[in-house]
Design an enzyme around this catalytic site. Sequence first.
Site, PDB file in Angstrom:
ATOM      1  N   HIS A   1      19.800  26.139  56.611  1.00 25.13           N
ATOM      2  CA  HIS A   1      19.198  27.038  57.544  1.00 25.13           C
ATOM      3  C   HIS A   1      19.389  28.688  57.034  1.00 25.13           C
ATOM      4  O   HIS A   1      20.555  28.874  56.576  1.00 25.13           O
ATOM      5  CB  HIS A   1      19.616  26.826  58.882  1.00 25.13           C
ATOM      6  CG  HIS A   1      19.346  25.556  59.672  1.00 25.13           C
ATOM      7  ND1 HIS A   1      20.070  24.681  60.197  1.00 25.13           N
ATOM      8  CD2 HIS A   1      17.949  25.200  59.710  1.00 25.13           C
ATOM      9  CE1 HIS A   1      19.476  23.810  60.639  1.00 25.13           C
ATOM     10  NE2 HIS A   1      18.132  23.945  60.569  1.00 25.13           N
TER      11      HIS A   1
ATOM     12  N   CYS B   1      24.757  27.043  65.730  1.00 26.06           N
ATOM     13  CA  CYS B   1      24.059  25.825  65.668  1.00 26.06           C
ATOM     14  C   CYS B   1      24.341  25.132  67.329  1.00 26.06           C
ATOM     15  O   CYS B   1      23.584  24.512  67.757  1.00 26.06           O
ATOM     16  CB  CYS B   1      24.424  24.659  64.871  1.00 26.06           C
ATOM     17  SG  CYS B   1      24.732  25.207  63.277  1.00 26.06           S
TER      18      CYS B   1
HETATM   19  N1  GLY Z   1      23.929  18.131  60.854  1.00 29.47           N
HETATM   20  C1  GLY Z   1      22.965  19.344  61.503  1.00 29.47           C
HETATM   21  C2  GLY Z   1      21.558  19.083  60.703  1.00 29.47           C
HETATM   22  O1  GLY Z   1      21.570  18.744  59.647  1.00 29.47           O
HETATM   23  O2  GLY Z   1      20.859  19.504  61.515  1.00 29.47           O
END
Ligand code: GLY
Length: 260
Positions: A164, A251
């Site tokens: 990300h 996250c």
């Molecule tokens: N494990 C976090 C993701 O891949 O979105």
Amino acid sequence: MFTNVIVKTPCKAVTEGITSAPELGKPDYEKALQQHRRYIEALKQCGVTVTVLPADETFPDSCFVEDTAVLTERCAVISNPGAPTRARETEAMIPVIKQFYPEECIEFITAPGTMEGGDVMMVGDTFYIGRSARTNAEGIRQFSEILGKYGYQVVEVPLEKVLHLKTGVNYLEHGHMLVSGEFTGKEEFAPYHRHEIPEAEAYAANCIWVNEKVLVPEGYPTVERIVREMGYEVILVDTSEFRKIDGGLSCLSLRFKAMK
Ligand code: GLY
């Protein structure tokens, strides 16, 4: 300033979360729960109200609520996660977000568009969005159109290696930006005071600013020093179990100023 945070308790299936680093082993469930509780305490120290959602065993990665939405001061955008096992995580989030946003300000990214909140970084009225394996061109197009209606600017940043956008770049307000790896030379971020993170501590580029305090992952002394030198109070949080499944501090929560 943020008024609210949403988090979700890790489920037992968190041990099966998506990972790009299987060599780190699977998360220890009890330890993950303990770290998550400490994360909530750290957020409370920042003066926000924390909504803790119950664990959902259907989705191993569902504790990573940041990917389900982008919550701005003028609207909420429900995402459409690009990871097939995560696509329906948004369903449980919609009624929760309705508690904080009027219906007319809740927008949706729809197929074939995909977008995950981890790819979106807010810097004032500008939202940087990573074009990644999880966020596609159509998702970015929809996001730009939606945010444009609310007077925001959207800037696309192509990703090369990381999962990300916020895996490698995070804005800590007052012009400070932590950058690592592929983001160190990006011209999009030239206007900011960029603090380069050494490769060995790249994971800790994912710190979060919450109301003039900064949460920093425990065990990354260079990043901790850099953030302290910015003048912030640092709160260290151990995220070792979430790191094993590509998760970081950002996250694990949705941080926002509620509209109602
Ligand atoms: N494990 C976090 C993701 O891949 O979105």
